[in-house]
Design a protein around this motif. Structure first.
Motif, PDB file in Angstrom:
ATOM      1  N   ARG A 251     106.706  24.961  -0.113  1.00 56.07           N
ATOM      2  CA  ARG A 251     107.824  24.961   0.838  1.00 56.07           C
ATOM      3  C   ARG A 251     107.404  24.404   2.190  1.00 56.07           C
ATOM      4  O   ARG A 251     108.196  23.765   2.897  1.00 56.07           O
ATOM      5  N   ILE A 252     106.154  24.655   2.567  1.00 59.19           N
ATOM      6  CA  ILE A 252     105.639  24.190   3.850  1.00 59.19           C
ATOM      7  C   ILE A 252     104.636  23.073   3.618  1.00 59.19           C
ATOM      8  O   ILE A 252     103.688  23.235   2.838  1.00 59.19           O
ATOM      9  N   GLU A 253     104.868  21.949   4.274  1.00 52.86           N
ATOM     10  CA  GLU A 253     103.888  20.858   4.240  1.00 52.86           C
ATOM     11  C   GLU A 253     102.885  21.108   5.363  1.00 52.86           C
ATOM     12  O   GLU A 253     103.242  21.052   6.545  1.00 52.86           O
ATOM     13  N   LEU A 254     101.661  21.394   4.980  1.00 53.45           N
ATOM     14  CA  LEU A 254     100.640  21.813   5.941  1.00 53.45           C
ATOM     15  C   LEU A 254      99.484  20.820   5.908  1.00 53.45           C
ATOM     16  O   LEU A 254      98.780  20.690   4.903  1.00 53.45           O
ATOM     17  N   ILE A 255      99.310  20.105   7.017  1.00 57.40           N
ATOM     18  CA  ILE A 255      98.330  19.026   7.097  1.00 57.40           C
ATOM     19  C   ILE A 255      97.162  19.470   7.971  1.00 57.40           C
ATOM     20  O   ILE A 255      97.348  19.777   9.154  1.00 57.40           O
ATOM     21  N   LEU A 256      95.983  19.476   7.399  1.00 55.56           N
ATOM     22  CA  LEU A 256      94.764  19.807   8.133  1.00 55.56           C
ATOM     23  C   LEU A 256      94.036  18.523   8.493  1.00 55.56           C
ATOM     24  O   LEU A 256      93.622  17.771   7.605  1.00 55.56           O
ATOM     25  N   ALA A 257      93.883  18.269   9.791  1.00 61.34           N
ATOM     26  CA  ALA A 257      93.026  17.185  10.263  1.00 61.34           C
ATOM     27  C   ALA A 257      91.725  17.833  10.732  1.00 61.34           C
ATOM     28  O   ALA A 257      91.704  18.584  11.711  1.00 61.34           O
ATOM     29  N   LEU A 258      90.665  17.578   9.996  1.00 61.03           N
ATOM     30  CA  LEU A 258      89.392  18.277  10.200  1.00 61.03           C
ATOM     31  C   LEU A 258      88.322  17.304  10.662  1.00 61.03           C
ATOM     32  O   LEU A 258      88.010  16.331   9.966  1.00 61.03           O
ATOM     33  N   ALA A 259      87.767  17.578  11.835  1.00 61.98           N
ATOM     34  CA  ALA A 259      86.689  16.737  12.359  1.00 61.98           C
ATOM     35  C   ALA A 259      85.455  16.856  11.476  1.00 61.98           C
ATOM     36  O   ALA A 259      85.215  17.892  10.846  1.00 61.98           O
ATOM     37  N   MET A 260      84.686  15.783  11.410  1.00 61.98           N
ATOM     38  CA  MET A 260      83.454  15.810  10.644  1.00 61.98           C
ATOM     39  C   MET A 260      82.472  16.817  11.255  1.00 61.98           C
ATOM     40  O   MET A 260      82.205  16.792  12.465  1.00 61.98           O
ATOM     41  N   ILE A 261      81.987  17.709  10.408  1.00 61.17           N
ATOM     42  CA  ILE A 261      80.989  18.714  10.784  1.00 61.17           C
ATOM     43  C   ILE A 261      79.903  18.687   9.708  1.00 61.17           C
ATOM     44  O   ILE A 261      79.929  17.838   8.830  1.00 61.17           O
ATOM     45  N   ARG A 262      78.957  19.597   9.797  1.00 64.99           N
ATOM     46  CA  ARG A 262      77.908  19.656   8.767  1.00 64.99           C
ATOM     47  C   ARG A 262      78.548  19.600   7.384  1.00 64.99           C
ATOM     48  O   ARG A 262      79.552  20.266   7.130  1.00 64.99           O
ATOM     49  N   ILE A 263      77.966  18.815   6.494  1.00 69.01           N
ATOM     50  CA  ILE A 263      78.602  18.557   5.203  1.00 69.01           C
ATOM     51  C   ILE A 263      78.850  19.843   4.431  1.00 69.01           C
ATOM     52  O   ILE A 263      79.934  20.033   3.850  1.00 69.01           O
ATOM     53  N   ALA A 264      77.889  20.756   4.408  1.00 71.16           N
ATOM     54  CA  ALA A 264      78.091  22.011   3.666  1.00 71.16           C
ATOM     55  C   ALA A 264      79.272  22.789   4.236  1.00 71.16           C
ATOM     56  O   ALA A 264      80.087  23.344   3.485  1.00 71.16           O
ATOM     57  N   ALA A 265      79.384  22.823   5.569  1.00 73.35           N
ATOM     58  CA  ALA A 265      80.488  23.530   6.207  1.00 73.35           C
ATOM     59  C   ALA A 265      81.811  22.812   5.966  1.00 73.35           C
ATOM     60  O   ALA A 265      82.847  23.449   5.715  1.00 73.35           O
ATOM     61  N   PHE A 266      81.785  21.483   6.032  1.00 74.47           N
ATOM     62  CA  PHE A 266      82.989  20.695   5.790  1.00 74.47           C
ATOM     63  C   PHE A 266      83.510  20.937   4.370  1.00 74.47           C
ATOM     64  O   PHE A 266      84.708  21.143   4.158  1.00 74.47           O
ATOM     65  N   GLU A 267      82.616  20.946   3.419  1.00 72.19           N
ATOM     66  CA  GLU A 267      83.033  21.126   2.029  1.00 72.19           C
ATOM     67  C   GLU A 267      83.520  22.546   1.754  1.00 72.19           C
ATOM     68  O   GLU A 267      84.431  22.749   0.946  1.00 72.19           O
ATOM     69  N   LEU A 268      82.947  23.518   2.442  1.00 72.23           N
ATOM     70  CA  LEU A 268      83.471  24.881   2.337  1.00 72.23           C
ATOM     71  C   LEU A 268      84.895  24.937   2.870  1.00 72.23           C
ATOM     72  O   LEU A 268      85.778  25.557   2.265  1.00 72.23           O
ATOM     73  N   ALA A 269      85.138  24.272   4.001  1.00 70.99           N
ATOM     74  CA  ALA A 269      86.483  24.245   4.579  1.00 70.99           C
ATOM     75  C   ALA A 269      87.472  23.571   3.634  1.00 70.99           C
ATOM     76  O   ALA A 269      88.609  24.031   3.481  1.00 70.99           O
ATOM     77  N   LEU A 270      87.053  22.486   2.979  1.00 73.02           N
ATOM     78  CA  LEU A 270      87.920  21.816   2.004  1.00 73.02           C
ATOM     79  C   LEU A 270      88.355  22.790   0.908  1.00 73.02           C
ATOM     80  O   LEU A 270      89.539  22.913   0.587  1.00 73.02           O
ATOM     81  N   GLU A 271      87.378  23.453   0.340  1.00 65.74           N
ATOM     82  CA  GLU A 271      87.648  24.369  -0.775  1.00 65.74           C
ATOM     83  C   GLU A 271      88.620  25.475  -0.364  1.00 65.74           C
ATOM     84  O   GLU A 271      89.624  25.731  -1.042  1.00 65.74           O
ATOM     85  N   LYS A 272      88.314  26.116   0.745  1.00 64.88           N
ATOM     86  CA  LYS A 272      89.133  27.253   1.160  1.00 64.88           C
ATOM     87  C   LYS A 272      90.500  26.826   1.684  1.00 64.88           C
ATOM     88  O   LYS A 272      91.481  27.567   1.544  1.00 64.88           O
ATOM     89  N   ALA A 273      90.579  25.636   2.274  1.00 64.50           N
ATOM     90  CA  ALA A 273      91.872  25.145   2.744  1.00 64.50           C
ATOM     91  C   ALA A 273      92.837  24.978   1.575  1.00 64.50           C
ATOM     92  O   ALA A 273      94.027  25.292   1.681  1.00 64.50           O
TER      93      ALA A 273
END
Length: 232
Positions: free
Chosen positions: A75-97
């Motif tokens: 129902r809600i279109e939710l767009i995350l624009a995520l700045a590049m951070i440490r790859i492990a942290a970035f990939e954790l954010a991807l998964e949980k997002a």
């Protein structure tokens, strides 16, 4: 107990059967899928097939379709624009997002990003797929190619939010509808120039409270709060 999920972007159905090969087949083998076991196959676009496994051999799994359904889009279109951070942290954010309901992810390079995206798009898509399977989201989020901060500012959305450690106001007053675009900065925070540019492009600066959160935590908390405020 929920059914195992299998992602096939374009399943071929012949004689009411679907052949599963490649990584998804290997996942079923590792999970010790059995004959007659029910599994769900989804294409990431809302089409879902309930199937019964007929055979599992060295190269493929064959499953017979027993039912199908169409999953409603978010129902809600939710767009995350995520700045590049440490790859492990970035990939954790991807998964949980994905797990908390983000529908599109836009990686970008901020002034204080200390790492480049590199050639990781295919790997990141696999992370999204596994997170969608785990959380039973039948619509796979879009993953944009990495872009610049200026390009992120030009994305169209009804609500445009920049989560910031300073000068941020309340989230509720910043939400005016869907789509919602929210920006999460790098580990070093936003520069004054980035804050100013965001304001000039109709972004509302929003605070996540007194605590200073890691970028990957802010990405997850931000999505959850937005969905809550919009009644999800």
């Amino acid at each position: 107990m929920s059914l195992k999920s299998v992602y096939l972007p374009a399943p071929s159905i012949q004689d009411n059967r679907i052949q599963i090969a490649g990584d998804e087949h290997r996942h079923l083998v590792v999970a010790r899928a059995q004959r007659d076991e029910l599994i769900e196959i989804f294409d990431g676009k809302g089409h879902v097939w309930t199937t019964a496994i007929e055979s599992v051999n060295r190269h493929q799994t064959v499953a017979r379709v027993t039912a199908s359904r169409e999953a409603a889009p978010p129902r809600i279109e939710l767009i995350l624009a995520l700045a590049m951070i440490r790859i492990a942290a970035f990939e954790l954010a991807l998964e949980k997002a994905v797990e908390v309901g983000v529908t599109r992810i836009v990686p970008f390079t901020a002034a204080r990003s200390n790492i480049e995206p590199g050639h990781r798009h295919d790997r990141w898509v696999r992370i999204l797929v596994e997170a969608a399977k785990q959380s039973k989201h039948c619509h796979l989020p879009e993953l944009d190619a990495a872009c610049s901060f200026a390009e992120v500012l030009s994305i169209s959305a009804a609500s445009k939010i920049m989560f910031a450690e300073r000068e941020g106001g309340s989230l509720k007053s910043a939400l005016t509808g869907s789509p919602v675009l929210y920006l999460i900065g790098p580990e070093g925070g936003w520069t004054d120039e980035e804050l100013s540019a965001a304001r000039k492009n109709s972004f509302q600066l929003v605070s996540l409270g007194d605590a200073i959160l890691k970028a990957e935590t802010a990405a997850i908390v931000g999505a959850s709060l937005i969905r809550y405020e919009l009644g999800e």
